[in-house]
Design an enzyme around this catalytic site. Structure first.
Site, PDB file in Angstrom:
ATOM      1  N   LYS B  76     -49.256 -11.472  -8.197  1.00 41.30           N
ATOM      2  CA  LYS B  76     -48.708 -10.176  -8.620  1.00 41.30           C
ATOM      3  C   LYS B  76     -49.336  -9.754  -9.946  1.00 41.30           C
ATOM      4  O   LYS B  76     -49.589 -10.600 -10.814  1.00 41.30           O
ATOM      5  CB  LYS B  76     -47.191 -10.326  -8.766  1.00 41.30           C
ATOM      6  CG  LYS B  76     -46.418  -9.043  -9.001  1.00 41.30           C
ATOM      7  CD  LYS B  76     -44.909  -9.344  -9.043  1.00 41.30           C
ATOM      8  CE  LYS B  76     -44.068  -8.098  -9.247  1.00 41.30           C
ATOM      9  NZ  LYS B  76     -42.621  -8.413  -9.281  1.00 41.30           N
ATOM     10  N   SER B 151     -39.869  -5.498  -6.323  1.00 41.36           N
ATOM     11  CA  SER B 151     -41.115  -4.967  -6.860  1.00 41.36           C
ATOM     12  C   SER B 151     -42.357  -5.751  -6.430  1.00 41.36           C
ATOM     13  O   SER B 151     -43.461  -5.208  -6.527  1.00 41.36           O
ATOM     14  CB  SER B 151     -41.042  -4.975  -8.385  1.00 41.36           C
ATOM     15  OG  SER B 151     -40.945  -6.298  -8.872  1.00 41.36           O
ATOM     16  N   SER B 175     -36.753  -9.077  -6.707  1.00 35.70           N
ATOM     17  CA  SER B 175     -38.124  -8.590  -6.501  1.00 35.70           C
ATOM     18  C   SER B 175     -39.038  -9.485  -5.670  1.00 35.70           C
ATOM     19  O   SER B 175     -40.112  -9.056  -5.270  1.00 35.70           O
ATOM     20  CB  SER B 175     -38.789  -8.322  -7.849  1.00 35.70           C
ATOM     21  OG  SER B 175     -38.351  -7.085  -8.342  1.00 35.70           O
TER      22      SER B 175
END
Lengths: 105, 486, 478
Positions: B76, B151, B175
């Site tokens: 990420k 996310s 997330s």
């Protein structure tokens, strides 16, 4: 929690104060929208007041029993100057460079 | 796309047999990602230069000895990878290349994994749909008109679509778990303090935790083992031994007590999600688990609590983005203050601004006690609920998300509605406990449904044990989007 | 100060703790390195970096707090103080808000009429900011972050001081005490000790505090006193004219010797303090406090009293000796080998301190040893060397560290105390100076000095003048 006389939990002044503290500028149209949205959220959040927290200790760390995490006073690795400045939007010699600071205060 | 990356095991077989040179293997992987990413946008940028630089080391026969040797792991974009773009999907960090590696990246390097940086995400991890990325939303491989969740949307998409074998995400309020659920993969949020946060670009420091996403529980356990452990650079990292998570694989769950909190099975959940969960619970029962009802009375305040604590910490953590030392700067500014305001106003997207302003407000003079302190106290109540529940059960089962993946744009104008999609995942972050989401079938619209399991602090093994038993006996993890060939 | 008003002063002092590395990372704290070379992801505030507290900084802070007679907080936490400034890369400072490391201490002022205790409200740890340079370029400011993250202890006094000279005295003792602990250089010029002053006036007898003015940009002890004197007068004039003092921050302008109003702020600062989530709390156990307490050296005030008591020094001399710990320690070390307190005191007060002042150096810069000075004093007392020669020996010894006896030998500074030798010289001098000899014999006793001088000349200064005098007068009376 403070309430405006009407339906709002948060006033335009509150939003604009918090924005100013955050160094963010809100155009007037965005200001209104943000105020509505933040108000919705804060009205929802108001339900926290249903919880009786008399005598309850606040939790700012979930690791409630952890204490005294230290490092010894031993030198670590510093970055060479080029690497320290590599991401700087502006630099001059060994320094980070910014527009002249007009004394805020 | 051929499903050669369906598991670490499958991938390693392919890699071993594959005659290509290390550089060509790296190009092959990059090309595969590039092709599918035109539709999916799982990655913000693909650093081909880094691919070829790292290929030789990653694909050497030497590295194959390590369980993660040569395995492509998407990372990420809020986890610092030295010299590679780490932007948090924000214009504010445009061009930012950290001069250091996050501890988890050091660990992955040590294990010989092939780290692929730059997985897309909601800007600064603020969101549940991946729509707030300054580089465009990622799309759900099961239906490209739908959001992948957030996310860590890019990480979930990259895994679900078979672009990579597994991925790292971060989880502040769900997330990792929510996008895992919405994309039909396994996503694990470890106990707070289990995995070092050093190098994870902070959203809410007391809630953030890095964790793995993979197509199955085994790979998740392998990756979790690799990234866990004490780190002297993170004062909130816990110095206790990391068990061998893979040892929990394959064990039965007879007699394990699984709690069902009545509060989580009430209104607000889609019917099909509710149904899949009841079936999943039944499956656990058939596997020998004892299902009992537990109560988490303060759970309903979790979202409120979270939307004070999260933004408050974020407002401070994001103060540093001002255009002075790195990141975006408005060059037109007249003076210093003007530069701050212009850079931040132009650099942050609306959701980031909303949360910064909300958090600043909650901490500001006169409101601290009513909002922030109150939320910290309610947090104590929520954690206490869990503590009591885990006195009588080994794990708690809930849906991961109240709905399956919604359509792009469906909730973007209603922040509160968006916030409520994390209603089931947020409590684990507030209490700091471990939780996993695993696939448990498809909804009426053919989109994946996830089951969440939570356990007491540092009881990751129990979660792996239950999740793996469930996976082995249901096979839901074999379901995959239509774009993947067998 | 006119009779009508009472001055109320409180000081906020920041002390840099002299650890090797910064408070939250392993970068060096050394002063004077090239800009932005002692920095790392943590002190640059790079995204993703995290702080870990330097244990020595924590213990140094406790040490200072104990020396200031503070209570140590059982559980200490850190908080974030949020504000935007380009020398603060995270735009928050890790500081301590409501659970500072120490509180409730005091500094006792001894000069003037008896003792007066100045309360210490609290002492808290925080990280230092970087440095801004405004004069390198007309359109820009430059930033050096080497200093960022240097450990600081902020010591906040009660508004207990009643005059600028008391504030000066407080600062002096505070600095002296901290320097005794060897935990800070306390150098105001280099910024390792910084001070902001709060001053207000009230009508004598009044309990309420007047509007206070905070003065910043005080770069020396003298500046603190001068700025406070100026401000005291300015406020008094204002009040006398029936005006009111505005609560504000003013800057001391050293060149023009005035305080200037800083442009008033739009709104009060709102620092949004909250507990630092990246650091867990710290518990200070009894044992730790007691261990650190047991390591405290004897502090200046105690030392001063003891010197007066044990050595019969007067207050002024005692104060002079204890003003710097190495000097006080040296004094006592010399006394271990030589019990002539008076001589030791005079030598230190005279030659030693004079030399330090001339060379602007500390005692540790000299090669002087306690036994060296002791032997010089002993040799002088026994008449082995003259007072003049002794000064020469010391000068050499200070720099070279050689044994004084060797210096005496090598330079041939030993006094001639050999009676037979002096006898012969005296006889010759009397013979060569019949007039003076006659004068002496006829009662002009001061003629003897001339004759002693001649003996000294003959022996090239090596004669023991006392002995020479005795021999001459004996001979002349024969």
């Amino acid at each position: 929690m403070r309430k405006d006389k009407n339906k709002y939990s948060i006033s335009i002044e509150d939003v604009s104060y918090a924005a100013r503290l955050s160094r963010i500028e809100l155009e007037s149209d965005k200001m209104g929208k943000f105020r509505e949205q933040l108000n919705d959220i804060l009205v929802y959040i108001d339900q926290l007041n249903e919880v009786d927290t008399e005598g309850v200790a606040p939790t700012s760390h979930v690791l409630t029993s952890m204490r005294n995490v230290f490092r010894e006073d031993e030198p670590g690795t510093s970055l060479p100057n080029e690497k320290a400045l590599a991401n700087a939007p502006a630099k001059s010699g060994n320094f980070f460079k910014v527009p002249k600071i007009i004394k805020e205060s | 796309m051929k499903d050669i990356f369906k598991s670490i095991e499958a991938y390693r077989l392919w890699e071993k047999e594959e005659p290509r040179s290390p550089e060509d293997k790296a190009s092959f992987i990059a090309d595969r990602i590039d092709v599918s990413d035109r539709d999916l946008n799982a990655f913000i940028t693909l650093d081909r230069e880094a691919f070829s630089r790292k290929a030789k080391a990653a694909f050497s026969p030497e590295r194959r000895k390590s369980p993660l040797g040569g395995v492509p792991v998407a990372v990420k974009s809020n986890i610092c990878v030295e010299g590679e773009l780490t932007t948090c999907a924000s214009r504010m960090l445009e061009g930012f290349r950290p001069p250091y590696n996050a501890t988890v990246i050091e660990k992955l390097d040590h294990e010989g994994a092939f780290v692929i940086s730059g997985a897309n995400m909601d800007e600064f991890a603020f969101g549940s749909s991946c729509e707030t990325s300054a580089y465009g939303p990622s799309r759900n491989p099961w239906d490209e008109d739908r959001i992948p969740g957030g996310s860590s949307g890019g990480s979930a998409v990259a895994v679900s679509s078979g672009q990579v074998v597994c991925a790292l995400g971060s989880d502040t309020g769900g997330s990792i778990r929510q996008p895992a659920s919405l994309c039909g993969v396994v996503g694990f949020k470890p106990t707070y303090g289990r995995v070092s946060r050093y190098g994870l670009i902070a959203f809410a420091s007391s809630l953030d935790q890095i964790g793995p996403l993979a197509r199955n529980v085994t790979d998740c356990a392998t990756l979790l083992k690799a990234i866990s452990g004490y780190d002297e650079k993170d004062s909130t990292s816990v110095n206790i031994e990391v068990p061998d998570y893979c040892a929990s694989l394959g064990m039965d769950i007879k007699g394990m007590k699984v709690g069902m909190p009545s509060e989580y099975f009430q209104e607000g959940i889609d019917g099909d999600v509710q149904e899949r969960l009841r079936e999943a619970v039944k499956a656990l029962e058939e596997l020998g688990a004892e299902i009992l009802e537990v109560s988490l009375p303060h759970t309903r305040y979790a979202v409120s609590c979270y939307y004070i604590i999260g933004p408050a910490e974020a407002s401070s953590n994001l103060g540093r983005y001002d255009g002075v030392h790195y990141g975006y700067r408005d060059e037109e500014a007249r003076d210093m203050i003007d530069m701050y305001v212009r850079s931040r106003t132009e650099g942050f997207g609306d959701e980031a601004k909303r949360r910064i302003i909300l958090g600043t407000y909650a901490l500001s003079s006169g409101y601290y006690e009513a909002y922030y302190l109150k939320a910290l106290k309610v947090r104590t109540c929520i954690a206490e609920d869990f503590r009591k529940a885990f006195e009588v059960c080994d794990a708690i089962v809930t849906p991961t998300s109240p709905t399956t993946a919604f359509r792009i744009g469906e909730k973007s104008n209603d922040p509160l509605k968006m916030y409520l999609s994390d209603i089931f995942t947020i409590p684990a972050n507030l209490a700091g406990i471990p939780a996993v989401s695993i696939p448990c079938g498809l909804g009426d619209n053919g989109m994946p449904v996830g089951m969440q399991l939570m356990a007491a602090p540092f009881a990751e093994e129990k979660l792996i044990r239950i999740a793996h038993a469930f996976e082995r006996n249901t096979g839901f993890h074999e379901l995959k989007p239509g774009t993947i060939e067998d | 100060m006119g009779s009508k008003y009472e001055t109320v002063i409180g000081l906020e002092v920041h002390v840099q703790l002299a650890t090797r590395t910064k408070i939250f990372c392993g970068c060096s704290t050394k002063f004077g390195a090239d800009p932005n070379t002692q920095v790392c992801p943590v002190c640059l505030g790079l995204p993703g970096s995290l702080p870990v507290l330097n244990k020595r900084a924590f213990e140094y802070a406790i040490k200072v707090a104990l020396a200031l007679e503070c209570d140590i907080q059982g559980t200490v936490k850190f908080d974030r103080k949020n504000y935007y400034y380009p020398d603060l890369p995270k735009n928050y400072q890790i500081s301590q808000f409501d659970m500072p490391i120490a509180y409730n201490g005091r500094v006792v002022l001894t000069s003037g009429d008896g003792e007066r205790a100045i309360g210490i409200t609290r002492a808290h740890m925080e990280e230092d900011a970087g440095k801004l340079l405004h004069d390198q370029d007309p359109a820009s400011s430059f930033i050096d972050l080497n200093r960022t993250g240097t450990p600081l202890l902020e010591i906040v006094s009660e508004p207990d001081m009643r005059s600028p000279s008391e504030a000066y005295e407080y600062l002096k003792i505070l600095k002296q005490t901290i320097k005794y602990l060897d935990v800070s250089d306390c150098n105001m010029e280099e910024g390792s000790l910084r001070c902001d002053a709060n001053i207000s006036l009230r009508t004598k007898g009044s309990k309420a505090l007047g509007s206070k003015v905070e003065i910043k940009n005080l770069n020396s002890f003298k500046a603190v006193r001068d700025a406070l004197l100026y401000e005291q007068e300015r406020q008094e004039d204002l009040l006398e004219e029936g005006g009111a003092v505005k609560q504000e921050t003013r800057l001391w302008d050293e060149n023009n010797a005035v305080t200037l109003s800083m442009r008033s702020k739009e709104e009060a600062q709102d620092y949004r303090y909250f507990p630092e989530p990246d650091l867990v709390p710290f518990e200070v156990g009894r044992e730790v406090v007691e261990r650190i307490r047991s390591e405290l050296p004897e502090l200046p005030s105690a030392k001063k009293s003891r010197f007066i008591e044990c050595y019969g020094l007067d207050a002024g001399d005692a104060e002079l000796l204890v003003s710097e710990r190495p000097v006080a320690c040296f004094f006592e070390a010399v006394l271990e080998e030589c019990d002539d307190v008076r001589s030791v005191l005079n030598w230190i007060k005279g030659e030693v301190l004079k030399h330090l002042k001339e060379h602007q150096a500390g005692l540790d810069a000299l090669k002087l040893t306690p036994s060296g000075l002791a032997s010089i004093i002993t040799m002088t007392a026994s008449g082995k060397i003259s007072g003049l020669a002794a000064k020469e020996v010391l000068k050499d010894h200070l720099v070279s560290g050689r044994l004084p006896s060797e210096i005496v030998k090598e330079k041939g500074l030993e006094q001639v105390s050999d009676t037979a030798e002096l006898d012969a010289v005296a006889a010759r001098v009397i013979e060569d100076n019949p007039k003076s000899a006659g004068d002496y014999r006829s009662g002009k006793k001061n003629a003897l000095s001339f004759l002693i001088g001649q003996v000294m000349r003959e022996t090239k200064g090596k004669a023991n003048p006392k002995l020479a005098g005795e021999i001459l007068s004996k001979k002349l009376s024969e």
